[in-house]
Design a protein around this motif. Structure first.
Motif, PDB file in Angstrom:
ATOM      1  N   PRO A  14       5.850   0.106  11.249  1.00 14.32           N
ATOM      2  CA  PRO A  14       6.557  -0.703  10.359  1.00 14.32           C
ATOM      3  C   PRO A  14       5.403  -1.653   9.903  1.00 14.32           C
ATOM      4  O   PRO A  14       5.585  -2.309   8.909  1.00 14.32           O
ATOM      5  N   VAL A  15       4.560  -2.517  11.023  1.00 13.11           N
ATOM      6  CA  VAL A  15       3.585  -3.328  10.638  1.00 13.11           C
ATOM      7  C   VAL A  15       2.642  -2.851   9.526  1.00 13.11           C
ATOM      8  O   VAL A  15       2.327  -3.310   8.619  1.00 13.11           O
ATOM      9  N   VAL A  16       2.340  -1.719   9.811  1.00 14.30           N
ATOM     10  CA  VAL A  16       1.068  -1.018   8.840  1.00 14.30           C
ATOM     11  C   VAL A  16       1.782  -0.834   7.374  1.00 14.30           C
ATOM     12  O   VAL A  16       1.228  -1.358   6.506  1.00 14.30           O
ATOM     13  N   ALA A  17       2.788  -0.140   7.584  1.00 13.27           N
ATOM     14  CA  ALA A  17       3.701  -0.108   6.392  1.00 13.27           C
ATOM     15  C   ALA A  17       3.770  -1.367   5.198  1.00 13.27           C
ATOM     16  O   ALA A  17       3.581  -1.375   4.350  1.00 13.27           O
ATOM     17  N   LEU A  18       4.352  -2.412   5.963  1.00 14.68           N
ATOM     18  CA  LEU A  18       4.748  -3.427   5.395  1.00 14.68           C
ATOM     19  C   LEU A  18       3.396  -4.352   4.911  1.00 14.68           C
ATOM     20  O   LEU A  18       3.476  -4.840   3.849  1.00 14.68           O
ATOM     21  N   TYR A  19       2.375  -4.322   5.565  1.00 15.19           N
ATOM     22  CA  TYR A  19       0.979  -4.710   5.287  1.00 15.19           C
ATOM     23  C   TYR A  19       0.548  -3.955   4.025  1.00 15.19           C
ATOM     24  O   TYR A  19      -0.083  -4.868   3.100  1.00 15.19           O
ATOM     25  N   LEU A  20       0.564  -2.765   3.896  1.00 18.44           N
ATOM     26  CA  LEU A  20       0.109  -2.064   2.993  1.00 18.44           C
ATOM     27  C   LEU A  20       0.927  -2.197   1.780  1.00 18.44           C
ATOM     28  O   LEU A  20       0.531  -2.252   0.457  1.00 18.44           O
ATOM     29  N   ALA A  21       2.301  -2.597   1.887  1.00 19.51           N
ATOM     30  CA  ALA A  21       3.015  -2.907   0.607  1.00 19.51           C
ATOM     31  C   ALA A  21       2.766  -4.285   0.247  1.00 19.51           C
ATOM     32  O   ALA A  21       3.039  -4.337  -1.208  1.00 19.51           O
ATOM     33  N   VAL A  22       2.445  -5.149   0.948  1.00 22.45           N
ATOM     34  CA  VAL A  22       2.374  -6.454   0.308  1.00 22.45           C
ATOM     35  C   VAL A  22       0.857  -7.072   0.571  1.00 22.45           C
ATOM     36  O   VAL A  22       0.533  -8.256   0.477  1.00 22.45           O
ATOM     37  N   GLN A  23      -0.034  -6.252   0.394  1.00 25.40           N
ATOM     38  CA  GLN A  23      -1.507  -6.322   0.692  1.00 25.40           C
ATOM     39  C   GLN A  23      -1.963  -7.571  -0.464  1.00 25.40           C
ATOM     40  O   GLN A  23      -2.510  -8.516   0.052  1.00 25.40           O
TER      41      GLN A  23
END
Length: 311
Positions: free
Chosen positions: A289-298
């Protein structure tokens, strides 16, 4: 009268530049590489140092043996037995832990952003008595560790649970309500610094058209400050998703625990060696979840961290 063409001499600066260029071409890139080779070596060492625990965690999760004593950096075989056992263990409901962590992190992060944005807008756009004292008080409160409030919070929510069981101990909503107390402080200062970069002329133009403070805040300010809102949400989400101390005190029932508390229970006692493969598999899934959220709002994160720091 002589008709021979006059020779034009090149300036000394141009001659020196051409000679330097020819000398550099003769030397080649070896001179530059000789000066920076140690930087590449240092970068490779730092990268290996950072990737070692990640590689070890992945190998332990894929190792079919599933024990700490049999863990290897590069296992001889790989399988998904640890993941299957993790989700099929009825005494350790990992799926429930994971869902509780996501609910608490999302609800707490959204609540912190909303409360912090409202307070930051008031401190940034309005002038009232006690404004400076309020900002300094929020800054002063951050100097006291949150650990000092744990006993008072526990006793408070134990009494609240007697009246409203849905918000008492061993409840996801109760812990989410506790986390809303962290909305003030650093978030307000970070959001206020970004709100100050929005021109006040936009507010004045909206007021001329009859817009109220609430309409300006919800329809204009929140849209213009979306990068810092996303950045603050990301910081709050990561902090709440990985929070352990307060969750371990409030959540005692196995079905109401978060993933951090649940995995910690798997790493203690005599069964820590046997459950290490499941522990590694669960820890690996927690990073998704953390990696996916970071990539989505980078892009929004980069804009929020850079724009808000310069006024």
């Amino acid at each position: 009268m002589s008709t021979e063409p006059m020779s034009i001499q090149a300036p000394a600066a141009v001659v020196d530049t051409e000679q330097s260029a020819r000398a550099a071409r003769r030397r080649g890139p070896s001179g530059v590489q000789g000066r920076v080779w140690w930087k590449h070596v240092l970068g490779v060492v730092a990268l290996m140092w950072a990737l070692f625990p990640i590689v070890f965690l992945i190998s332990a999760a894929l190792n079919p043996a599933g024990t700490l004593s049999s863990a290897e950096l590069l296992p001889k075989s790989a399988s998904l037995n640890n993941f299957q056992t993790l989700f099929n263990d009825e005494s350790r409901p990992f799926a429930t832990w994971f869902r509780n962590s996501l609910v608490i992190a999302f609800v707490g992060a959204f609540g912190q952003i909303f409360i912090g944005a409202c307070a930051a807008y008031a401190f940034s756009r309005m002038r009232f008595r006690g404004r400076r004292g309020g900002l300094l008080s929020l800054l002063l409160l951050q100097m006291f560790p949150a650990l000092l409030t744990f006993v008072a919070l526990y006793l408070m929510f134990a009494r609240i649970g007697d009246i409203v069981p849905a918000f008492g101990l061993d409840t996801v909503l109760g812990l989410s309500l506790v986390y809303l107390g962290g909305a003030m402080g650093a978030n307000v200062w970070l959001l206020k610094g970004y709100f100050d970069t929005v021109p006040r002329e936009l507010d004045e133009a909206a007021k001329v058209d009859g817009a109220s403070h609430a309409r300006i805040f919800f329809t204009m300010i929140l849209r213009l400050t979306m990068p810092i809102l996303v950045t603050t949400f990301m910081i709050s989400f990561i902090g709440l998703f990985s929070e352990f101390l307060l969750a371990s005190i409030f959540l005692r029932d196995v079905n109401s625990q978060t993933v951090g508390v649940g995995l910690w229970s798997m790493s203690k006692g005599n069964e820590a060696n046997r459950l290490f493969g499941q522990f590694a598999a669960g820890a690996l899934l927690c990073s998704i979840p953390v990696v996916a959220l970071y990539l989505a709002v980078q892009k929004q994160i980069v804009g929020g961290l850079t724009t808000g720091s310069v006024k």
